[in-house]
Design an enzyme around this catalytic site. Structure first.
Site, mmCIF file in Angstrom:
data_model
loop_
_atom_site.group_PDB
_atom_site.id
_atom_site.type_symbol
_atom_site.label_atom_id
_atom_site.label_comp_id
_atom_site.label_asym_id
_atom_site.label_seq_id
_atom_site.Cartn_x
_atom_site.Cartn_y
_atom_site.Cartn_z
ATOM 1 N N HIS A 75 0.839 -1.203 0.000
ATOM 2 C CA HIS A 75 0.000 0.000 0.000
ATOM 3 C C HIS A 75 0.872 1.250 0.000
ATOM 4 O O HIS A 75 1.820 1.336 0.764
ATOM 5 C CB HIS A 75 -0.943 0.010 1.215
ATOM 6 C CG HIS A 75 -2.138 -0.862 1.018
ATOM 7 N ND1 HIS A 75 -3.262 -0.793 1.816
ATOM 8 C CD2 HIS A 75 -2.404 -1.822 0.092
ATOM 9 C CE1 HIS A 75 -4.162 -1.664 1.388
ATOM 10 N NE2 HIS A 75 -3.657 -2.317 0.364
ATOM 11 N N TYR A 204 -9.274 5.458 7.476
ATOM 12 C CA TYR A 204 -9.416 5.856 8.878
ATOM 13 C C TYR A 204 -10.485 6.954 8.909
ATOM 14 O O TYR A 204 -10.297 8.011 8.300
ATOM 15 C CB TYR A 204 -8.097 6.424 9.409
ATOM 16 C CG TYR A 204 -6.998 5.394 9.601
ATOM 17 C CD1 TYR A 204 -6.229 4.957 8.523
ATOM 18 C CD2 TYR A 204 -6.720 4.866 10.859
ATOM 19 C CE1 TYR A 204 -5.218 4.022 8.699
ATOM 20 C CE2 TYR A 204 -5.704 3.933 11.050
ATOM 21 C CZ TYR A 204 -4.962 3.509 9.969
ATOM 22 O OH TYR A 204 -3.966 2.581 10.145
ATOM 23 N N PRO A 295 -3.824 0.795 18.861
ATOM 24 C CA PRO A 295 -3.580 0.255 17.514
ATOM 25 C C PRO A 295 -3.713 1.262 16.377
ATOM 26 O O PRO A 295 -3.389 0.922 15.228
ATOM 27 C CB PRO A 295 -4.660 -0.832 17.379
ATOM 28 C CG PRO A 295 -5.729 -0.441 18.336
ATOM 29 C CD PRO A 295 -5.062 0.271 19.460
ATOM 30 N N LYS A 299 1.443 0.363 15.043
ATOM 31 C CA LYS A 299 2.870 0.323 15.384
ATOM 32 C C LYS A 299 3.301 -0.867 16.253
ATOM 33 O O LYS A 299 4.498 -1.149 16.365
ATOM 34 C CB LYS A 299 3.260 1.621 16.127
ATOM 35 C CG LYS A 299 3.284 2.846 15.230
ATOM 36 C CD LYS A 299 4.490 2.816 14.292
ATOM 37 C CE LYS A 299 4.361 3.766 13.144
ATOM 38 N NZ LYS A 299 4.309 3.143 11.831
ATOM 39 N N TYR A 387 3.955 6.878 9.616
ATOM 40 C CA TYR A 387 3.138 5.704 9.296
ATOM 41 C C TYR A 387 3.962 4.628 8.608
ATOM 42 O O TYR A 387 3.899 3.448 8.969
ATOM 43 C CB TYR A 387 1.938 6.108 8.430
ATOM 44 C CG TYR A 387 0.865 5.058 8.379
ATOM 45 C CD1 TYR A 387 -0.204 5.084 9.264
ATOM 46 C CD2 TYR A 387 0.921 4.018 7.454
ATOM 47 C CE1 TYR A 387 -1.186 4.109 9.237
ATOM 48 C CE2 TYR A 387 -0.047 3.030 7.414
ATOM 49 C CZ TYR A 387 -1.104 3.085 8.309
ATOM 50 O OH TYR A 387 -2.074 2.102 8.279
HETATM 51 C C1 PHB Z 1 -5.546 -4.133 11.030
HETATM 52 O O1 PHB Z 1 -5.652 -4.429 9.832
HETATM 53 O O2 PHB Z 1 -5.814 -4.962 11.911
HETATM 54 C C2 PHB Z 1 -5.138 -2.776 11.386
HETATM 55 C C3 PHB Z 1 -4.774 -1.886 10.404
HETATM 56 C C4 PHB Z 1 -4.390 -0.602 10.722
HETATM 57 C C5 PHB Z 1 -4.386 -0.208 12.050
HETATM 58 C C6 PHB Z 1 -4.728 -1.100 13.043
HETATM 59 C C7 PHB Z 1 -5.118 -2.393 12.712
HETATM 60 O O3 PHB Z 1 -4.048 1.066 12.350
#
Ligand code: PHB
Ligand code: APR
Length: 402
Positions: A75, A204, A295, A299, A387
């Protein structure tokens, strides 16, 4: 009782312990990995799924990157969604070509277990009553029960890779550790759904109903989350209610969310935590045993991998060249990066979640920050470089040995 000796006793077979085992094996250092749970449990546990560029490179160099290369999804950006509009953050463009890989932590763990078994190196599941003793005399002994028998494992170094609830950190005298902690007034309800992702990159979303995240595990499996209260019961969340919240929170003009059968669901609390130093005599802590992040910044796994990369070098120096520099610098080297990730995870979390106790002033700040990161190249670049992950050099403490 059996008594054995090894060079490194690794407690915990999560990504931290397993990767350390793999790196030790490749450098001809003996290690035994002791895990409390069964192999089936460890391989079924669903965790995060975003690998930083540096994490990918470490796994590749450790000889466990083959399936990741084949099945992982590269990505080059993420979306931030607010006020029903999707804003793209072109991470690769903003970071001189760096990207992330979507590949589940569960898959990383499976690949590492397979590599260890192929190598014929010791990895014991279902170890009970693991204790670490002898640290005061620099003669560490790990005792445990396995297959109904008592065992003792003497070693040079103990690697505490046993996660946040493990036994290693509590072995350290309280006055030898400093702890920093922050709780959050929300949790994540996560689902794994058997449906192709409705998006090419992660979304997000900030909304008046709370945060939501659209992630994925593959081109056919979606992973989605909604912010819920920390004391929420999963029983209160039938599938329809989850999908309804996801539709509302992720809504953006001209975009549709596809539903599918939910294969797994669960609620995860959110916490920030750091314990320092990450070393006590011959006990080295790595990964969640030493620090936890919420989460939102993805990280947790990446920090565990970064710790273990630094730890592996330190152990190689100590056990093959008799140099203690690496062990002495281990904690400081890791913590500089850990605190950067702590800040980034807190930043993403507080920018995107709804705090029901907060006044409307707080929400205006969040909107302002969201507008800023989606309109200013400088602000977007800062988000992007955190990120995709800073390099180990970028987070080296001042004055550390190169
Ligand atoms: C996930 O795919 O579980 C996931 C992805 C991004 C995040 C947290 C969890 O920021
Ligand atoms: N004895 C042996 N093993 C133990 C013990 C114990 N007393 N206590 C815990 N363990 C095991 C757990 O069962 C688990 O398999 O230690 C392992 C720790 O693994 P993780 O929790 O995955 O931690 P870590 O390897 O540091 O990886 C960090 O995992 O939790 C996620 O978000 C986190 O992505 C991050 C990553």
């Amino acid at each position: 009782m059996t008594s054995e000796r090894t060079q490194v006793a690794i407690i915990g077979a999560g990504p931290a312990g397993l990767l350390l085992g793999q790196l030790m094996h490749r450098h001809g250092i003996e290690a035994v990995i002791l895990e409390a749970r069964s192999r089936e449990y460890v391989e079924a546990r669903i965790r995060a799924g975003v690998l930083e560029q540096g994490t990918m490179e470490v796994l590749r160099e450790a000889g466990v990157g083959e399936r990741m290369e084949r099945e992982g999804l590269v990505h080059r950006g993420i979306y931030l969604c607010f006020d029903h509009v999707l804003h793209h953050i072109p991470m690769t463009e903003l970071t001189h070509g760096r990207s992330v890989m979507i590949y589940g932590q569960t898959e990383v763990v499976k690949d590492l277990i397979e590599a260890r078994q192929k190598a014929g190196a010791p990895l014991l599941f279902e170890c009970e009553d693991v204790t670490v003793e002898g640290l005061e005399h620099d003669e560490p002994v790990v005792r445990y029960r396995h297959g109904g028998a008592e065992h003792e494992l003497r070693c040079d170094i103990v690697a505490g890779c046993d996660g946040f609830h493990g036994v290693c950190r509590p072995t350290i005298p309280e006055d030898a550790l400093t702890v920093w902690e922050r709780g959050y007034p929300y949790a994540w309800l996560g689902i794994l759904a058997d449906v192709p992702p409705s998006t090419d990159e992660l979304i997000y979303a900030y909304s008046d109903r709370g945060f939501a995240l659209h992630s994925m595990r593959s081109l056919t499996r979606s992973r989605l989350y909604v912010q819920v209260d920390p004391d929420e019961e999963i029983a209160e969340w039938p599938d329809d209610r989850i999908w309804s919240e996801l539709h509302q929170r992720l809504a953006s003009d001209g975009w549709e969310l596809a539903e599918g059968p939910i294969l797994e669901k669960g609620i995860t609390p959110m916490r920030s935590f750091v314990a320092a130093p990450m070393r006590y005599r011959s006990l080295m802590l790595a990964g969640d045993a030493a620090h936890i992040v919420p989460p939102t910044g993805a990280k947790g796994l990446n920090l565990a991998v970064a710790d273990v990369t630094v730890l592996a070098d330190a152990l190689i120096g100590h056990l093959t060249a008799g140099s203690d520099t690496g062990l002495d610098e281990y904690s400081d080297r890791c913590l500089t990066r850990v605190w950067r990730a702590q800040h980034f995870s807190w930043f993403m979390t507080t920018m995107l979640h709804l705090d029901h106790s907060d006044d409307t002033y707080g929400r205006q700040l969040q909107r302002s920050q969201l507008r800023y990161v989606t309109t200013s190249t400088a602000a977007a670049t800062s988000l992007a470089e955190n990120y995709v992950g800073l390099t180990l050099e970028q987070t080296a403490p001042a004055g550390a040995t190169p």
